[in-house]
Motif scaffolding. Structure first.
Motif, short mmCIF file in Angstrom:
data_model
loop_
_atom_site.label_atom_id
_atom_site.label_comp_id
_atom_site.label_asym_id
_atom_site.label_seq_id
_atom_site.Cartn_x
_atom_site.Cartn_y
_atom_site.Cartn_z
N LEU A 1 44.96 42.34 46.13
CA LEU A 1 45.15 42.55 44.54
C LEU A 1 45.15 41.04 43.95
N GLU B 1 43.05 48.87 35.42
CA GLU B 1 42.37 47.63 35.64
C GLU B 1 41.64 47.15 34.23
N ARG C 1 48.06 47.75 39.44
CA ARG C 1 46.87 47.05 38.95
C ARG C 1 46.78 46.67 37.63
#
Lengths: 80, 397
Positions: free
Chosen positions: B186, B91, B158
């Motif tokens: 997500l 992330e 991610r």
């Protein structure tokens, strides 16, 4: 088809059976721990970059950080 | 209608989950819906190196026109180290780092994308989410882009490069509700047209005699558990071998375990574990028809065609409870019991092996589940209608 069995209920009965075995000592804690280490280890090995989840493993992260700190303190460099 | 798939590799020799799934859909859209289907892909067969193996050019495979292009680069030697560092906290990666991940991972094949985008197909269908052809191809295809993400819950999903790809797709085709929920979680619920499709199996009412499987492996009349798929740690086969060995120590008897498939990492040797390597389709079907239960030990499955095939043969299943796709199938069908460690593995086997009525019931549930959702005619019908809707919708916007 008449539902003779509710699969989630069967699964709950299985969990109850596991709890009974643990409580009675029929399933030794040490044996279960040893086998489940395999289960945990395998669960972080995928066919994607093998490093991915493994590198999120807190134990590995702590070990790696400790190794780096020791190398920095001692001036030791990895040769490969 | 004319459509095109853009995939990292394609061919009769390519057995990877997503690519094999693509070929099955493409061939059946030609045969069952009468559509024209083209493939734009690389010359690779191997998903690790992405090395050019096939010659470039155009060929026809089972009615599908396949255009192959050489890659600019395959898997870069720097990839694993780079990915290791980046995926600790995906992330927090920058878009530039994520794009470098995609390029180092390979296959970088801009010619395939350019040719697909320049063609006259109504829709360009990309499969799976993780690789360069999809990441670069979906935005380039504009409103013609449909994506089969084949997404797992893995760190790479991610990386900050994928949200834009998912949102750029005009249509999304998921394999399970779990995959759809993961993508919603997500990337939000504002993704465009979607369907949960899965994959189909050929149900053969005649079947093959179970003796064919027993005879070929020398099983005699012993009961056996069966697992089919690549043998390697991540697929859970090593863990299955160890669990089974312990089970046999605690429950001596004639029960055997057969694990059939390509051997990458063999489980520990055991007198009651048979590892025949890959088996023919007939032997596989015979083994499925004769097994006491099918075991799917994999931790990472986006769909598990092997499980669907086992259910089509009427086998009750034991599945790895850590894999969302497998537990989802099991709960919906009533045909699988899941384990989450040795204790539940043992208890599930005890229950199944000791209860023929339950095994029989689960076998019937599995057949019904497959017949309702995963036989080819029903599945292709749903897919054809979905793609038709996406094509009309993009034209009307």
């Amino acid at each position: 088809m008449n539902p003779e069995f509710d699969i989630e209920l069967v699964r709950e009965q299985i969990d109850a059976e596991v709890r009974r075995k643990r409580a009675s000592g029929e399933l030794p804690e040490a044996l279960e721990r040893e086998l489940d280490r395999d289960f945990g280890r395998a669960s972080v090995t995928s066919d994607q970059p093998e490093t991915t989840d493994r590198n999120r493993d807190p134990v590995r992260l702590v070990k790696r950080a400790a190794g780096k700190a020791i190398r920095r303190l001692t001036g030791f460099r990895k040769t490969r | 209608m004319k459509i095109a798939y853009v995939v990292p590799r394609y061919g009769l020799e390519v057995l990877g989950g997503a690519e094999h799934a693509c070929r099955m859909l493409a061939e059946r859209l030609v045969a069952m819906a009468g559509w024209q289907v083209e493939i734009f892909t690389t010359c690779a067969t191997d998903a690790v190196s992405w090395a050019d193996t096939y010659p470039s050019g155009t060929s026809v495979i089972n009615g599908v026109t396949v255009h192959r292009f050489k890659s600019v680069s395959g898997r870069d030697p720097l990839f694993h180290d780079f990915a290791s560092r980046l995926l600790i906290a995906p992330e927090r990666a920058s878009v530039q780092e994520a794009e470098r991940f995609i390029e180092l991972q390979g296959p970088v094949c801009p010619d395939a994308i350019e040719a697909a985008v320049g063609g006259d197909s109504e829709l360009l269908i990309f499969y799976p989410y993780l690789f360069y052809p999809t990441v670069k191809g979906v935005p380039a295809a504009g409103r013609r882009a449909v994506m089969h993400p084949a997404a797992h819950d893995e760190p790479a999903l991610r990386l900050p490069v994928f949200a834009a790809v998912f949102h750029a797709a005009e249509g999304l085709v998921f394999q399970t509700m779990g995959e759809q929920a993961l993508c919603h979680q997500l990337f939000g619920r504002s993704l465009r047209n979607q369907i949960v499709l899965g994959l189909g199996v050929d149900v053969d009412p005649e079947g093959v005699p179970a003796t064919l499987g027993r005879d070929s492996l020398g099983l005699g009349s012993d009961p056996y558990l069966l697992s089919v798929g690549r043998l390697e740690d991540g697929k859970g086969t090593t863990m299955l071998g160890r669990f089974f060995a312990e089970y046999k120590k605690r429950r001596p008897g004639p029960l055997k375990l057969v694990i059939a498939g390509d051997i990458v990492q063999a489980p520990p040797e055991h007198g009651d574990v048979l590892i025949p390597g890959p088996v023919s389709d007939d032997v596989k079907r015979a083994l499925l028809a004769g097994c006491t239960a099918f075991v799917q030990p994999s931790f990472f499955e986006a769909f598990s065609l092997a499980l669907i095939e086992a259910w089509s043969a009427g086998a009750p299943a034991v599945v790895n409870g850590r894999c969302n796709a497998l537990t989802e199938h099991s709960k919906l069908s009533g045909a699988g019991l899941w384990f989450s460690g040795y204790a539940t593995f043992e208890a599930v086997l005890d229950r199944l092996l000791g209860d023929a009525k339950l095994r029989n019931y689960m076998g019937q549930c599995g057949r019904a589940y497959v017949s309702t959702h995963y036989t080819w005619p029903a599945l292709i019908d749903r897919y054809r209608l979905f793609l038709g809707d996406v094509a009309r919708h993009k034209n009307s916007r």
